[in-house]
Design an enzyme around this catalytic site. Structure first.
Site, short mmCIF file in Angstrom:
data_model
loop_
_atom_site.label_atom_id
_atom_site.label_comp_id
_atom_site.label_asym_id
_atom_site.label_seq_id
_atom_site.Cartn_x
_atom_site.Cartn_y
_atom_site.Cartn_z
N LYS A 1 -45.02 26.38 74.25
CA LYS A 1 -44.08 25.60 75.07
C LYS A 1 -43.85 26.25 76.42
O LYS A 1 -43.63 25.59 77.43
CB LYS A 1 -42.76 25.46 74.30
CG LYS A 1 -41.71 24.60 74.98
CD LYS A 1 -40.67 24.13 73.99
CE LYS A 1 -39.94 25.29 73.36
NZ LYS A 1 -38.98 25.91 74.28
N HIS B 1 -38.92 21.37 57.66
CA HIS B 1 -39.49 20.60 58.77
C HIS B 1 -38.87 19.21 58.76
O HIS B 1 -38.71 18.60 57.70
CB HIS B 1 -41.00 20.49 58.59
CG HIS B 1 -41.72 19.98 59.80
ND1 HIS B 1 -41.75 18.66 60.13
CD2 HIS B 1 -42.42 20.63 60.75
CE1 HIS B 1 -42.46 18.50 61.23
NE2 HIS B 1 -42.88 19.68 61.62
#
Length: 961
Positions: A618, A173
């Protein structure tokens, strides 16, 4: 620098840069939860005071005054006693180099506040247990009690015993860029704060002032070290850095925590020697959109994991060797143990003569020497045995080297059994028990490294390979039926497409290089090292079959029309809302193919499907994505049942709510009936990994929560809808459609949205400023569709909008309630309230949304909107977002009947209230530095400052990406 002569003294009593205000809690200065939270407030005050003193001593009074003024002004803003412009004005003309220590001060406070909150959770749990209260949800003791009370059906229980598996999969990440040094210092601070807490709360007649002062001085030293240590890397992290970063959690907690947890589960659940909890990783194997993953990276990831595990085993064996001093002059040693002790021949020298009397030590020495004889790669010397750098490279006895974990386990079982025969039952635990369970759990590989690639890459590579081999001139041009027919024909035999000297394109060579490295790891470490191949963007049967041809090229797939075999599972990743809807059809079609069905049968009749939370969100927004996932899980279970296979889900959850984040225990219980059939894999990433697994006690609690929820969801009726299920499903389907429309009206249809998103958030800087090893987009476009989910969510988190976690829900709820007129509105609102009370799915969905909304701040988001070059676009879209936020909050409170967003989560409410004023300067400074950077300011301190604000905000929010 300021005089540091106070560095070994108690913290000064004057307000420091990071001491919380006393009177910000309630208008009259009294916290209604004073008794419960006083220790936490005292810890935060203490650590803040130390940090404030350190800032003054190390950065000087001027910087300290700037930090202190910003702190006080930020609290005044929260009390509506000051305007946000006053905070911004403090930094308008300050040089970037002077801003850096201010950012570091507020970022380090967030880090230390996390330590204080973690300690407080431990404290509350300890008090809870001491009071004899029932164990909380997510505690395995509570689960065992529920199972004993409900007595699940025998067939379901037996299925779970044979299939139970819980796998947290660590992934890289971009915001988890803290250096190992910072990680270690933070752990030391927590340990010392525990010691301080014990001294302050223990019997006072046994604690001296000097003891307490010594501990507090040690904490001060750690804070000073933290201040003088760079928080983040100065260069873009390489994948190798991310691999090592992931492995540090194994070293710090997982290798010690998982084996005894598995031992307890096996005993209580009755699943024999099967380890239920096993670790996994994507770091080094996930090449979807990451051009830097190569065969060398795969080798590095697997070898480093194996080397770390070898060191762990070697250390445990050395400790066990010291502990098992049983003498044959005192105990009657069974023949089996004597045979093991003598199996490598007689040792020589004076030491050998002395050791003849301690056969258990000699037996453990045999295990250690056989382990050391394994040829693998150490972190310090590629190609050498992993113990070489640690003193284990003597007397290798290569012909006796272990070739499989089963051999090592068999020798340990001999030692264990004979201890029992000698009347030394107590010596079997904990070290020997945990070591045996470690070998069962970790083998020689430590963690399962998943391979992942997108279907477009497979198509491109196979088009090249098939053309070179004369199989098909243009595979990419074939329709779906022709592709499947060709693929099945190729998978019916073992003949490779190409010879070893074939000249391939860069892409094809790279893809096959990764596969070859995976095959080499399997040869060296066993099939469990690379057991999964995930096909992202999987929209058809051919997408699912294509990687099998590539696996065959490197020997990881054996073709046979009747009995195809592979140690690697092919896993479709269903990501977008449309893919989720199409998933059951893909499974039906694939399982109708005899060859594919035979492959699944050879793999234990277990089929795994991965669900993508990020791209579906998304694509369609929070509400539509959550319902699409729930509906897909129900339909996929039915498809698997029709084919008679056992379905296992892999949940691709990110840290943020917009990427599937939130309370894992509640999220697992919110799955539809039949979706958690005893097994679960789930991704863990970013700040969430650090929050969950950086410390042994927290790691144990979080792993227990995953196991508890998996068992309860598998064995108990947790949906709670009964005969109202179809009504509930119908309501959610309508709400999801309305939410998707509201979301699309902004994200996909508003002509100014792309400009607003790319300029009001730091999304461009995430890609430019060495934040993570992976590119921000899969392709070089500005399209939202091509943007990776992590920077999409991270950008909205940094700007405090948190849009993926709530936008469109308010409009959907209001429209649904009122679409049949005002006369029906009260009844419809009552329907939603009943569903919220009774249905874990809706309750979890809205609770997670409330948590993310509590971390949003539309006022701060408005400052980011001022970065949009077209001021009218900035104002207009920010207005749309702010209005939807207020509507969503209003509708949420109406359904939950709460007064605030966090009525049901007092711990988070306290955290938000106490620490968020410290985030205000970080956000304000980020906006200021982004403005300078985009105006062409090339000062390196500007770039560094932006990176530090990103890291500081992510640390404080704890689940931002």
């Amino acid at each position: 620098m300021a005089d540091t002569t106070q560095s070994d003294q108690r913290p000064t009593e004057q307000p420091s840069a990071d001491q919380p205000d006393v009177d910000h809690l309630t208008p009259d200065g009294v916290d209604p939860l004073e008794d419960a939270v006083r220790p936490l407030r005292d810890d935060v005050r203490f650590l803040g005071a130390l940090l404030g003193d350190t800032v003054r001593e190390q950065a000087g009074q001027r910087i300290f005054d700037l930090v202190e003024t910003a702190r006080r002004t930020a609290f005044a803003v929260r009390r509506s006693e000051a305007d946000r412009d006053e905070v911004a004005a403090l930094f308008t003309d300050v040089p970037a180099a002077e801003v850096i220590p201010v950012i570091r001060a507020f970022s380090l406070f967030a880090l230390l506040a996390n330590v204080a909150e973690d300690l407080h959770q431990e404290r509350r749990r300890r008090i809870h247990t001491a009071a004899g209260s029932p164990p909380p949800d997510g505690d395995l003791e509570a689960t065992w009690a529920r199972l004993a009370e409900t007595e699940p059906a025998a067939d379901k229980l037996e299925t779970v015993r044979s299939t139970a598996r819980v796998v947290p999969v660590l992934t890289a990440h971009p915001t988890e860029t803290r250096r190992r040094s910072v990680f270690d210092i933070t752990r030391r601070v927590l340990d010392l704060m525990r010691r301080r807490d014990a001294l302050r709360t223990g019997p006072q007649d046994r604690v001296t002032e000097a003891e307490l002062a010594e501990v507090e001085t040690d904490i001060r030293r750690q804070v000073l070290t933290l201040w003088q240590t760079a928080i983040i890397r100065s260069q873009r992290p390489r994948i190798e850095d991310e691999v090592l970063g992931g492995l540090q959690y194994h070293e710090a907690t997982l290798m010690d925590v998982i084996p005894p947890l598995n031992a307890e589960i096996a005993e209580r659940l009755g699943c024999g020697d099967r380890p239920v909890v096993r670790p996994g990783s994507w770091i080094g194997g996930d090449r979807d959109g990451n051009p830097y993953v190569t065969g060398d990276v795969v080798r590095f990831a697997t070898e480093q994991a194996a080397a770390l595990l070898h060191q762990h085993y070697a250390h445990q064996l050395r400790m066990l060797e010291r502990e098992l001093s049983l003498s044959r002059r005192v105990v009657d040693v069974p023949t089996e143990l004597r045979d093991l002790a003598d199996s490598l021949g007689e040792e020589e020298g004076e030491l050998a003569a002395a050791r003849k009397d301690v056969p258990f030590r000699r037996a453990v020495s045999v295990v250690r020497r056989r382990l050391a004889a394994r040829e693998t790669t150490s972190s310090s010397s590629p190609g050498s045995a992993p113990g070489a750098a640690h003193g284990d490279n003597r007397d290798h006895d290569d012909d006796k080297a272990y070739t499989s974990p089963a051999q090592m386990l068999a020798d340990l079982e001999v030692i264990d059994a004979t201890l029992g025969e000698c009347g030394a039952e107590m010596l079997r635990t904990p070290r020997l028990r945990d070591l045996r369970w470690a070998v069962r759990t970790f083998g020689f590989h430590l963690q399962a490294l998943d391979m992942r690639q997108n279907s477009e890459s497979h198509e491109e590579v196979l088009t090249e390979l098939f053309a070179m081999a004369g199989v098909s001139e243009d595979y990419a041009a074939l329709d779906e039926d022709a592709r499947v027919e060709l693929l099945l024909r190729e998978l019916s035999h073992d003949r490779p497409l190409l010879g070893p000297r074939a000249e391939l394109s860069e892409l094809a060579e790279k893809e096959l290089g990764v596969m070859r490295a995976a095959a080499a790891a399997v040869d060296l470490l066993g099939a469990d090292v690379v057991p999964h191949y995930i096909v992202s963007m999987c929209g058809s049967v051919s997408d699912l079959l294509e990687p099998a041809v590539l696996l065959r090229e490197v020997g990881l797939f054996s073709g046979d029309p009747d009995e195809p075999r592979s140690s690697v599972r092919l896993i479709p990743l269903l990501e977008t809302i449309d893919d989720l809807a199409a998933g059951p059809g893909i499974l039906d079609a694939a399982l109708a193919i005899p060859q594919f069905r035979a492959l699944i049968r050879a793999q234990g009749d277990v089929l795994e499907v991965m669900l993508g939370y990020s791209d579906s969100n998304k694509d369609g927004g929070y509400l539509a994505a959550n319902w699409a996932l729930y509906q897909a899980e129900r339909d996929l279970v039915e498809a698997a049942d029709r084919a008679g296979v056992h379905l296992r889900y892999f949940h691709g959850r990110g840290g943020a709510v917009g990427r599937g984040g939130g309370n894992s225990y509640e999220a697992i219980l919110a799955q539809p009936p039949g979706a958690v059939q005893g097994a679960l894999r789930i991704t863990e990433q970013g700040e969430v990994i650090s929050a969950k697994y950086s410390e042994p006690r927290r790691a144990r609690r979080n792993l227990e929560a995953l196991v508890a929820a998996t068992l309860e969801a598998s064995l108990l009726d947790v949906e709670g809808l009964g005969d109202r299920a179809e009504e509930a499903y119908g309501v959610m389907a309508e709400l999801a459609t309305l939410g998707r429309e509201a979301y699309a009206s902004l994200v996909h249809e508003d002509p100014g949205f792309i400009e607003y998103f790319t300029t009001s958030t730091p999304v461009a800087e995430i890609g430019e400023l060495n934040i993570g090893s992976r590119p921000s987009s899969r392709k070089q476009t500005s399209s939202v569709e091509d943007l990776r989910a992590i920077p999409w969510v991270l950008s909205w988190s940094q700007s405090r909008v948190m849009l993926p976690g709530w936008f469109g829900v308010g409009t959907a709820l209001r429209t649904w309630i009122h679409e049949r007129g005002e006369d029906a509105a009260d009844e419809r609102l009552a329907t939603l309230r009943r569903l919220y009370d009774d249905w874990p799915f809706l309750r979890s969905t809205l609770s997670n949304m409330a948590q993310v909304m509590a971390k949003a701040d539309m006022g701060l988001a408005g400052r980011y909107a001022e970065l949009v070059p077209d001021a009218e676009v900035g104002r207009r879209i920010h207005g749309v977002i702010a209005d939807e936020f207020e509507l969503t909050r209003e509708m949420l409170l109406a359904i939950t009947r709460q007064e605030t967003l966090l009525d049901d989560n007092p711990a988070l409410a306290r955290s938000v209230r106490n620490r968020f004023p410290y985030l205000e300067p970080l956000n304000v400074l980020q906006v200021e530095l982004l403005r300078r950077y985009r105006a062409g300011d090339e000062d390196p301190a500007v770039r560094t400052g932006i990176q530090l604000t990103m890291n500081g905000l992510a640390t404080a929010l704890r689940n931002s990406g």
